[in-house]
Scaffold this motif. Structure first.
Motif, short mmCIF file in Angstrom:
data_model
loop_
_atom_site.label_atom_id
_atom_site.label_comp_id
_atom_site.label_asym_id
_atom_site.label_seq_id
_atom_site.Cartn_x
_atom_site.Cartn_y
_atom_site.Cartn_z
N PHE A 113 0.83 -1.21 0.00
CA PHE A 113 0.00 0.00 0.00
C PHE A 113 0.86 1.26 0.00
N ALA A 114 2.03 1.21 0.64
CA ALA A 114 2.94 2.36 0.64
C ALA A 114 3.54 2.57 -0.74
N ALA A 115 3.88 1.48 -1.42
CA ALA A 115 4.40 1.60 -2.78
C ALA A 115 3.32 2.13 -3.71
N ALA A 116 2.07 1.72 -3.49
CA ALA A 116 0.97 2.22 -4.32
C ALA A 116 0.78 3.71 -4.12
N ALA A 117 0.83 4.17 -2.86
CA ALA A 117 0.68 5.59 -2.58
C ALA A 117 1.81 6.39 -3.23
N ALA A 118 3.02 5.84 -3.20
CA ALA A 118 4.15 6.51 -3.84
C ALA A 118 3.94 6.61 -5.34
N ALA A 119 3.46 5.54 -5.94
CA ALA A 119 3.20 5.55 -7.39
C ALA A 119 2.13 6.57 -7.76
N LEU A 120 1.14 6.72 -6.87
CA LEU A 120 0.05 7.67 -7.10
C LEU A 120 0.44 9.10 -6.76
N LYS A 121 1.61 9.26 -6.10
CA LYS A 121 2.05 10.57 -5.61
C LYS A 121 0.98 11.19 -4.72
N ARG A 122 0.53 10.38 -3.76
CA ARG A 122 -0.53 10.83 -2.87
C ARG A 122 -0.19 10.50 -1.42
N GLU A 123 -0.53 11.43 -0.52
CA GLU A 123 -0.54 11.12 0.91
C GLU A 123 -1.92 10.56 1.20
N LEU A 124 -1.98 9.44 1.87
CA LEU A 124 -3.26 8.78 2.12
C LEU A 124 -4.05 9.43 3.25
N THR A 125 -3.37 10.19 4.09
CA THR A 125 -4.04 10.91 5.17
C THR A 125 -3.87 12.40 4.92
N VAL A 126 -4.97 13.10 4.72
CA VAL A 126 -4.95 14.53 4.39
C VAL A 126 -5.74 15.29 5.45
N PRO A 127 -5.19 16.37 5.99
CA PRO A 127 -5.89 17.13 7.03
C PRO A 127 -7.30 17.54 6.61
N THR A 128 -8.24 17.35 7.50
CA THR A 128 -9.67 17.70 7.36
C THR A 128 -10.40 16.88 6.30
N GLY A 130 -9.33 13.20 5.40
CA GLY A 130 -9.30 11.81 5.84
C GLY A 130 -8.07 11.52 6.66
N GLN A 131 -8.24 10.94 7.84
CA GLN A 131 -7.12 10.65 8.72
C GLN A 131 -7.06 9.17 9.10
N THR A 132 -7.84 8.36 8.41
CA THR A 132 -7.91 6.93 8.74
C THR A 132 -7.73 6.10 7.47
N VAL A 133 -6.88 5.09 7.56
CA VAL A 133 -6.66 4.16 6.44
C VAL A 133 -6.98 2.76 6.93
N ILE A 134 -7.83 2.06 6.21
CA ILE A 134 -8.19 0.68 6.55
C ILE A 134 -7.57 -0.25 5.51
N LEU A 135 -6.75 -1.17 5.97
CA LEU A 135 -6.16 -2.19 5.10
C LEU A 135 -7.00 -3.45 5.23
N LEU A 160 -10.51 5.92 4.10
CA LEU A 160 -9.84 5.44 2.90
C LEU A 160 -9.62 3.94 3.04
N LEU A 161 -10.00 3.19 2.03
CA LEU A 161 -9.84 1.74 2.04
C LEU A 161 -8.74 1.33 1.07
N VAL A 162 -7.89 0.43 1.52
CA VAL A 162 -6.89 -0.19 0.64
C VAL A 162 -7.18 -1.68 0.64
N LEU A 163 -7.58 -2.19 -0.51
CA LEU A 163 -7.96 -3.59 -0.60
C LEU A 163 -6.89 -4.39 -1.32
N HIS A 164 -6.40 -5.41 -0.63
CA HIS A 164 -5.43 -6.34 -1.22
C HIS A 164 -6.19 -7.53 -1.80
N LEU A 165 -5.61 -8.14 -2.83
CA LEU A 165 -6.13 -9.40 -3.39
C LEU A 165 -7.61 -9.28 -3.76
N ALA A 166 -8.01 -8.15 -4.33
CA ALA A 166 -9.43 -7.92 -4.55
C ALA A 166 -9.81 -7.61 -6.00
#
Length: 249
Positions: A113-128, A130-135, A160-166
């Motif tokens: 999920f960290a590699a995916a966020a890097a590829a997307l050039k996105r921080e998964l937690t953004v102030p005001t 979304g501050q929660t990530v569910i794997l 924010l949901l990160v779904l593996h194997l889906a």
């Protein structure tokens, strides 16, 4: 001797940690998941190391290799893709090693999920926003989800949901999340993150299923769903605010 569970990272051979690489280079036995771990990593093993591809072995056979190394006094590098802390099947191996009295340690790695966020050039937690990530993942016939961890329930949080194997079940993912996130919710699918054949699909819950099917994605990908993927207008964090008193610990 010690069995070292090493997170090999998401795919790129240079994303293994320094500690992981050093441990791998010193271990006379390496057990690796051949279908997921990059072959380039094996070049870091000692020239005379025993290399065992575990992709065709069952749990008993994998533990037997560890027992054999234990009896010979040889350390084992047990290479797992991503990070051992999630969806790695190390818990069952640790349980067997505990029963056999074989010591082990865990060397963390870069998760998918960290590699995916890097590829997307996105921080998964953004102030005001979304501050929660569910794997999580979706239920399959072989491995059902525990009660209360189905997508419909998790989706009520709006996190924010990160779904593996889906990706194979993308239609089900869309159907269960639409009532909670809406058709225009941003979605990204990252396949083979950090690898030369990396593929990124961007869309919304309304069209992502069609895009996944168009590209024939069925494995080695994560689905990311949530508002932070599209966040542009948000408040700066307090961390670097000029109004923050930096003299207060």
């Amino acid at each position: 001797m010690t069995v070292y569970f090493i997170g090999a990272g998401p795919g790129a051979a240079d994303l293994i940690t320094v500690r992981g690489a050093r441990t791998l280079a010193a271990a006379p036995v390496c057990l690796y998941a051949g279908s997921l771990v990059p072959r380039e990593l094996l070049a870091q093993c000692p020239p005379d190391a025993r290399l065992v591809d575990t992709s065709q072995l069952n749990l008993d056979e994998i533990i037997a290799e560890c027992v054999r190394a234990h009896e010979a006094g040889q350390d084992v590098a047990r290479l797992h893709s991503g990070d051992p802390s999630i969806f790695s099947a190390v818990a069952e191996q640790m349980r067997r090693l505990d029963a056999a009295g074989i010591p082990y340690e865990v060397v963390p790695g870069v998760p998918a999920f960290a590699a995916a966020a890097a590829a997307l050039k996105r921080e998964l937690t953004v102030p005001t926003v979304g501050q929660t990530v569910i794997l999580t993942r979706v239920a399959q016939q072989a491995t059902p989800m525990p009660p209360g961890e189905d997508l419909a329930t998790l989706g009520r949080s709006g996190a924010l949901l990160v779904l593996h194997l889906a990706t194979r079940y993308v239609d089900r993912v869309v159907d269960e999340l639409l009532p909670h996130y809406g058709a225009e919710c941003p979605v990204a699918v990252v396949a083979m993150a950090s690898r030369p054949d990396e593929l990124i699909l961007r869309g919304t819950l309304a069209d992502i299923a069609a895009r996944v099917k168009e590209h024939g994605l069925v494995r080695t990908a994560v689905i990311v769903v949530g508002r932070t993927l599209g966040a542009e207008q948000f408040r700066d964090s307090h961390l670097y605010s000029p109004e923050r008193d930096r003299h207060v610990c």
